[in-house]
Design a protein around this motif. Sequence first.
Motif, PDB file in Angstrom:
ATOM      1  N   VAL A  20       0.834  -1.198   0.000  1.00 32.70           N
ATOM      2  CA  VAL A  20       0.000   0.000   0.000  1.00 32.70           C
ATOM      3  C   VAL A  20       0.872   1.253   0.000  1.00 32.70           C
ATOM      4  N   CYS A  21       0.310   2.327  -0.515  1.00 34.49           N
ATOM      5  CA  CYS A  21       1.015   3.610  -0.563  1.00 34.49           C
ATOM      6  C   CYS A  21       1.309   4.083   0.865  1.00 34.49           C
ATOM      7  N   GLU A  22       2.551   4.481   1.102  1.00 35.31           N
ATOM      8  CA  GLU A  22       2.955   4.934   2.443  1.00 35.31           C
ATOM      9  C   GLU A  22       2.247   6.238   2.833  1.00 35.31           C
ATOM     10  N   ILE A  23       1.688   6.919   1.872  1.00 36.29           N
ATOM     11  CA  ILE A  23       1.044   8.204   2.167  1.00 36.29           C
ATOM     12  C   ILE A  23      -0.467   8.032   2.348  1.00 36.29           C
ATOM     13  N   CYS A  24      -1.133   7.474   1.321  1.00 39.22           N
ATOM     14  CA  CYS A  24      -2.601   7.446   1.380  1.00 39.22           C
ATOM     15  C   CYS A  24      -3.165   6.086   1.761  1.00 39.22           C
ATOM     16  N   GLY A  25      -2.340   5.032   1.741  1.00 33.61           N
ATOM     17  CA  GLY A  25      -2.813   3.717   2.150  1.00 33.61           C
ATOM     18  C   GLY A  25      -3.536   2.924   1.074  1.00 33.61           C
ATOM     19  N   ILE A  35       5.109   4.730  -3.022  1.00 32.45           N
ATOM     20  CA  ILE A  35       4.254   5.912  -3.169  1.00 32.45           C
ATOM     21  C   ILE A  35       3.442   5.761  -4.450  1.00 32.45           C
ATOM     22  N   CYS A  36       2.124   5.955  -4.354  1.00 30.35           N
ATOM     23  CA  CYS A  36       1.283   5.798  -5.543  1.00 30.35           C
ATOM     24  C   CYS A  36       1.428   7.015  -6.457  1.00 30.35           C
ATOM     25  N   SER A  37       1.028   6.869  -7.706  1.00 29.82           N
ATOM     26  CA  SER A  37       1.273   7.954  -8.659  1.00 29.82           C
ATOM     27  C   SER A  37       0.425   9.189  -8.354  1.00 29.82           C
ATOM     28  N   GLU A  38      -0.757   8.979  -7.791  1.00 28.31           N
ATOM     29  CA  GLU A  38      -1.604  10.120  -7.414  1.00 28.31           C
ATOM     30  C   GLU A  38      -0.888  10.971  -6.354  1.00 28.31           C
ATOM     31  N   CYS A  39      -0.338  10.301  -5.334  1.00 23.75           N
ATOM     32  CA  CYS A  39       0.382  11.034  -4.286  1.00 23.75           C
ATOM     33  C   CYS A  39       1.652  11.680  -4.847  1.00 23.75           C
ATOM     34  N   ALA A  40       2.324  10.967  -5.739  1.00 21.41           N
ATOM     35  CA  ALA A  40       3.560  11.493  -6.318  1.00 21.41           C
ATOM     36  C   ALA A  40       3.296  12.779  -7.099  1.00 21.41           C
TER      37      ALA A  40
END
Length: 232
Positions: A20-25, A35-40
């Motif tokens: 899972v993305c470390e930022i948004c889960g 890190i997912c591309s949306e968060c990036a």
Amino acid sequence: MVQVLNYIKSSISELLFPKVCEICGLSLSKTQNFICSECAQNRFERAVTTKSDKINLPESVIGRFALWQFDKGGYLQDLLHKLKYHRLTGVGEDLGSIVGSVSKREKILEAFSTDKTRILPVPLHDKKRKIRGFNQAFFIAKGFSKHTGYEILKRGVVERVKNTKTQTGFSLTKRRENIADAFNVVLKEEVQGMDIIIVDDVFTTGATAFELVTELERAEVGKIFIVTVAQA
Ligand SMILES: [Zn+2]
């Protein structure tokens, strides 16, 4: 056979522990690490480091770039904290990759040729590295290097000879005193005449980076650029 087994093993672990993305889960695709591309792309506010920059740069520094604005108490601070204290070195590589791809897309480092340029992650004192186990700036540099093609200077070319106290909460004058003579170019022949891109996690007052610049200038490097993930 081994390959098949490894594949099965990784598929099972993905099933049991989906990445899972470390930022948004949200869950990550195979090609994404932490890190997912949306968060990036859209999670954080871009930092303004161009003309409105009020910090005077040393003469040899032709520019600096920070990707995001530091968010005290926010997701980005949390992420950088995880990198530094929870050994999530992959997060550092991901962050470095994002910074690298944006600076490439926006042609920020056009003046730096790949053959004459070296990346210098801000060195950590040996004692600190042994306690922490790694230098977080190195992993950011690693991701950054992958995207930009610049080579990273070997460890030991430039060393941190003074184990400084943490700079947090210090005034600019205090920071400068604290960091004075902290760095030493050990192998001058590796940097003399080379252009240098300094890489670090956060740019605050610039005291650390500028002290490093002073030492690099003594070693007669060419032009310098400062790249960080965030700016406070
Ligand atoms: Zn995300």
